[in-house]
Design a protein around this motif. Structure first.
Motif, PDB file in Angstrom:
ATOM      1  N   GLY A  33      40.391 -75.033  59.122  1.00 49.35           N
ATOM      2  CA  GLY A  33      41.776 -75.174  58.972  1.00 49.35           C
ATOM      3  C   GLY A  33      42.283 -74.502  57.911  1.00 49.35           C
ATOM      4  O   GLY A  33      41.435 -74.027  56.974  1.00 49.35           O
ATOM      5  N   TRP A  34      43.336 -73.802  57.902  1.00 51.21           N
ATOM      6  CA  TRP A  34      44.198 -73.148  56.575  1.00 51.21           C
ATOM      7  C   TRP A  34      45.398 -74.010  56.414  1.00 51.21           C
ATOM      8  O   TRP A  34      46.239 -74.586  57.155  1.00 51.21           O
ATOM      9  CB  TRP A  34      44.362 -71.914  57.114  1.00 51.21           C
ATOM     10  N   THR A  48      44.930 -74.396  62.513  1.00 53.20           N
ATOM     11  CA  THR A  48      43.527 -75.043  62.754  1.00 53.20           C
ATOM     12  C   THR A  48      42.881 -74.560  64.010  1.00 53.20           C
ATOM     13  O   THR A  48      43.656 -74.036  64.956  1.00 53.20           O
ATOM     14  CB  THR A  48      43.454 -76.490  62.929  1.00 53.20           C
ATOM     15  N   ILE A  49      41.566 -74.197  64.065  1.00 55.31           N
ATOM     16  CA  ILE A  49      40.986 -73.757  65.187  1.00 55.31           C
ATOM     17  C   ILE A  49      39.571 -74.663  65.609  1.00 55.31           C
ATOM     18  O   ILE A  49      38.888 -75.116  64.559  1.00 55.31           O
ATOM     19  CB  ILE A  49      40.498 -72.304  64.726  1.00 55.31           C
ATOM     20  N   ALA A  95      39.878 -75.108  55.119  1.00 50.35           N
ATOM     21  CA  ALA A  95      39.299 -76.133  54.916  1.00 50.35           C
ATOM     22  C   ALA A  95      38.105 -76.669  56.078  1.00 50.35           C
ATOM     23  O   ALA A  95      38.685 -76.175  57.222  1.00 50.35           O
ATOM     24  CB  ALA A  95      40.207 -77.211  54.886  1.00 50.35           C
ATOM     25  N   GLY A  96      37.239 -77.388  55.869  1.00 49.47           N
ATOM     26  CA  GLY A  96      36.424 -77.711  56.821  1.00 49.47           C
ATOM     27  C   GLY A  96      36.686 -79.147  57.727  1.00 49.47           C
ATOM     28  O   GLY A  96      37.019 -80.089  56.665  1.00 49.47           O
ATOM     29  N   GLY A  97      36.792 -79.290  58.922  1.00 42.72           N
ATOM     30  CA  GLY A  97      37.359 -80.394  59.489  1.00 42.72           C
ATOM     31  C   GLY A  97      36.109 -81.365  59.856  1.00 42.72           C
ATOM     32  O   GLY A  97      35.237 -81.016  59.611  1.00 42.72           O
ATOM     33  N   ASN A 108      42.031 -85.106  58.063  1.00 46.01           N
ATOM     34  CA  ASN A 108      41.033 -84.845  59.021  1.00 46.01           C
ATOM     35  C   ASN A 108      40.001 -83.700  58.290  1.00 46.01           C
ATOM     36  O   ASN A 108      39.164 -83.320  58.985  1.00 46.01           O
ATOM     37  CB  ASN A 108      41.453 -84.409  60.252  1.00 46.01           C
ATOM     38  N   TYR A 109      40.262 -82.991  57.307  1.00 47.34           N
ATOM     39  CA  TYR A 109      39.609 -82.272  56.531  1.00 47.34           C
ATOM     40  C   TYR A 109      38.704 -82.770  55.316  1.00 47.34           C
ATOM     41  O   TYR A 109      39.389 -83.366  54.432  1.00 47.34           O
ATOM     42  CB  TYR A 109      40.534 -81.022  56.161  1.00 47.34           C
TER      43      TYR A 109
END
Length: 122
Positions: A33-34, A48-49, A95-97, A108-109
């Motif tokens: 995510g950003w 987010t992807i 950010a890493g989910g 959630n990150y």
């Protein structure tokens, strides 16, 4: 796990910029995510992807202007920002989910980069 964001800078309103984040292999099967944070404001969800790159969500303020993408082979996630506005000025954080699909909630990150500053002049 380190997340390294880059690509920020100064751009005029109406212009474009792409920021990147190298995440490392630990997040190759996780959503990315950003988020962004302007001075005096709370950190805000941007995009987010999903882990495979087949699903994306955007914050209302950037929908239609920003595009998130990822290159899993390079462990890199991108945020293409078009039609930039002065109100987009902020430090942008990748950010890493927590899972394959992490949604919009900051909770959630689990891992954060150092941020890259984007300044949009009017």
């Amino acid at each position: 796990v380190q997340l390294q964001a880059s690509g920020g800078g100064l751009v005029q309103a109406g212009g474009s910029l792409r920021v990147s984040c190298v995440a490392g292999r630990a997040f190759s099967n996780n959503a990315m995510g950003w988020f962004r944070q302007a001075p005096g404001k709370e950190r805000e969800f941007v995009a987010t992807i999903s882990w495979r790159g087949d699903g994306a969500l955007y914050g209302d303020s950037v929908k239609g202007r920003f595009t998130i993408s990822r290159d899993r082979a390079k462990n890199t996630v991108y945020l293409q920002m078009n039609s930039l506005k002065p109100e987009d000025t902020a430090v942008y954080y990748c950010a890493g989910g927590r899972g394959s699909y992490s949604g919009k909630s900051i909770n959630n990150y689990v891992s954060w980069g150092q941020g890259t500053l984007v300044t949009v002049s009017s």
